[in-house]
Design an enzyme around this catalytic site. Sequence first.
Site, short mmCIF file in Angstrom:
data_model
loop_
_atom_site.label_atom_id
_atom_site.label_comp_id
_atom_site.label_asym_id
_atom_site.label_seq_id
_atom_site.Cartn_x
_atom_site.Cartn_y
_atom_site.Cartn_z
N GLY A 235 38.11 54.54 13.99
CA GLY A 235 38.95 55.41 14.82
C GLY A 235 39.70 54.58 15.85
O GLY A 235 40.00 53.40 15.61
N ARG A 236 39.97 55.20 16.98
CA ARG A 236 40.73 54.49 18.03
C ARG A 236 40.03 53.21 18.45
O ARG A 236 40.63 52.13 18.46
CB ARG A 236 40.91 55.41 19.25
CG ARG A 236 41.90 56.53 19.05
CD ARG A 236 41.83 57.50 20.21
NE ARG A 236 40.56 58.18 20.23
CZ ARG A 236 40.38 59.48 19.94
NH1 ARG A 236 41.42 60.23 19.66
NH2 ARG A 236 39.18 60.02 19.95
N ALA B 267 28.63 52.43 20.22
CA ALA B 267 28.91 53.83 19.90
C ALA B 267 28.03 54.77 20.70
O ALA B 267 28.36 55.14 21.84
CB ALA B 267 28.74 54.04 18.40
N ARG B 268 26.92 55.15 20.14
CA ARG B 268 25.88 55.93 20.81
C ARG B 268 24.55 55.40 20.30
O ARG B 268 24.44 55.00 19.13
CB ARG B 268 26.01 57.43 20.50
CG ARG B 268 27.10 58.15 21.27
CD ARG B 268 26.77 58.29 22.76
NE ARG B 268 27.81 58.97 23.52
CZ ARG B 268 28.76 58.36 24.22
NH1 ARG B 268 28.84 57.03 24.24
NH2 ARG B 268 29.64 59.06 24.92
N GLU C 295 18.60 56.52 26.64
CA GLU C 295 19.10 55.93 27.89
C GLU C 295 18.60 56.70 29.11
O GLU C 295 18.55 57.93 29.05
CB GLU C 295 20.64 55.98 27.89
CG GLU C 295 21.26 55.01 26.96
CD GLU C 295 22.79 55.06 26.98
OE1 GLU C 295 23.37 54.75 25.95
OE2 GLU C 295 23.38 55.41 28.01
N HIS D 77 25.32 50.26 29.21
CA HIS D 77 26.39 51.21 28.90
C HIS D 77 27.65 50.92 29.74
O HIS D 77 28.12 51.78 30.49
CB HIS D 77 25.90 52.65 29.10
CG HIS D 77 26.67 53.64 28.27
ND1 HIS D 77 26.09 54.73 27.68
CD2 HIS D 77 27.98 53.71 27.94
CE1 HIS D 77 27.01 55.43 27.02
NE2 HIS D 77 28.17 54.82 27.17
#
Length: 318
Positions: A156-157, A236-237, A266, A284
């Site tokens: 994606g972006r 990402a996550r 997290e 993060h």
Amino acid sequence: MTRILITRPMPARVLAEAESQFEVEVRDDNAPLKPGQMRGALALYDGILPTLGDMFSAEVFADAEGSRCRILANFGVGYNHIDVAAARAAGIAVTNTPGAVTDATADIALTLILMSARRAGEGERMLRAGRWTGWNPTQMLGSHVTGKTVGIVGMGRIGQAIARRCHFGFGMEVLYYNRSEKAIDIPARQVASLTALAGQVDFLVAAVPGGPETQGIVGPEVLAAMKPAAHLVNIARGDVVDEAALIDALREGRIAGAGLDVYAREPEVPEVLRKMEAVTLLPHLGTAALEVREAMGLMAVENLRAFFAGDELPNPVN
Ligand code: NAP
């Protein structure tokens, strides 16, 4: 006047813009909202500007139909903490902040690729601990980055911004795995399976959204397919990577290293990871630059403005 709750302290520019348009309350607390606070906010405010950690689950929206709140203007592109279908069912719009975060997050991916390959964290820890005995020809040999192959998971972006940096900056070959077919404007090849991609690259970089569809997609099978000299990077996550499987792969030396910006629980990071030298751990930091956070906040405020003015939403999430 339209009442807005901003769920965290924000850069001054963002607050000034929000306060010029709305009656704003800003929570003076960096902890995520608790379910009771979210329910209260839905009842008391016309709009909420929430962010990562504010878990707007289906249960939170369960009694929200007819509540005062009409929009959640999320601060951040990732919105896997909001149950968007449940929000919609309660008649609440959701927006996010795409684009504002792209370059900064791609920069952090490159930071992690370089730090992991070149053992930068390990070297800095050694020097600070007073254990550096001086340069020598075989000291701390890492992996060369220029000219290697990167595999991007989610083109994606942010994935494309990483690809451009790898291609133009480091002369790397770019391969990628993506849900839909995707043509991009630099030389790059789409690979049909994630496991097949993992087996062909020196750096595997996760850049997909989080959520049920991508949970654990970088799991035991994908990690087992990686080359022993390869590095995994996750911007990402946290839940995109199976953390236990990653720990096993690192412990058994089945991959050379990992660079992580996000974690499954997290801010909890497994102690075993924190003790491993071959792992670079960032808190993060993807979008952590003042002008980026300002741009994100201004974008969220613009979504609120458009919504309450009856204009088309700039960044709706469906
Ligand atoms: P985006 O433009 O929506 O790109 C996501 C890409 O992932 C799309 O190309 C999408 O494919 C692909 N994808 C989605 N589900 C997939 C699946 N199951 N398998 C394979 N590919 C899949 O989003 P973005 O702006 O690049 O942001 C990506 C994510 O980065 C965010 O959602 C956020 O969680 C994370 N992020 C992290 C930080 C940080 O601080 N570390 C900062 C910003 C963002 P399609 O083309 O088929 O839709």
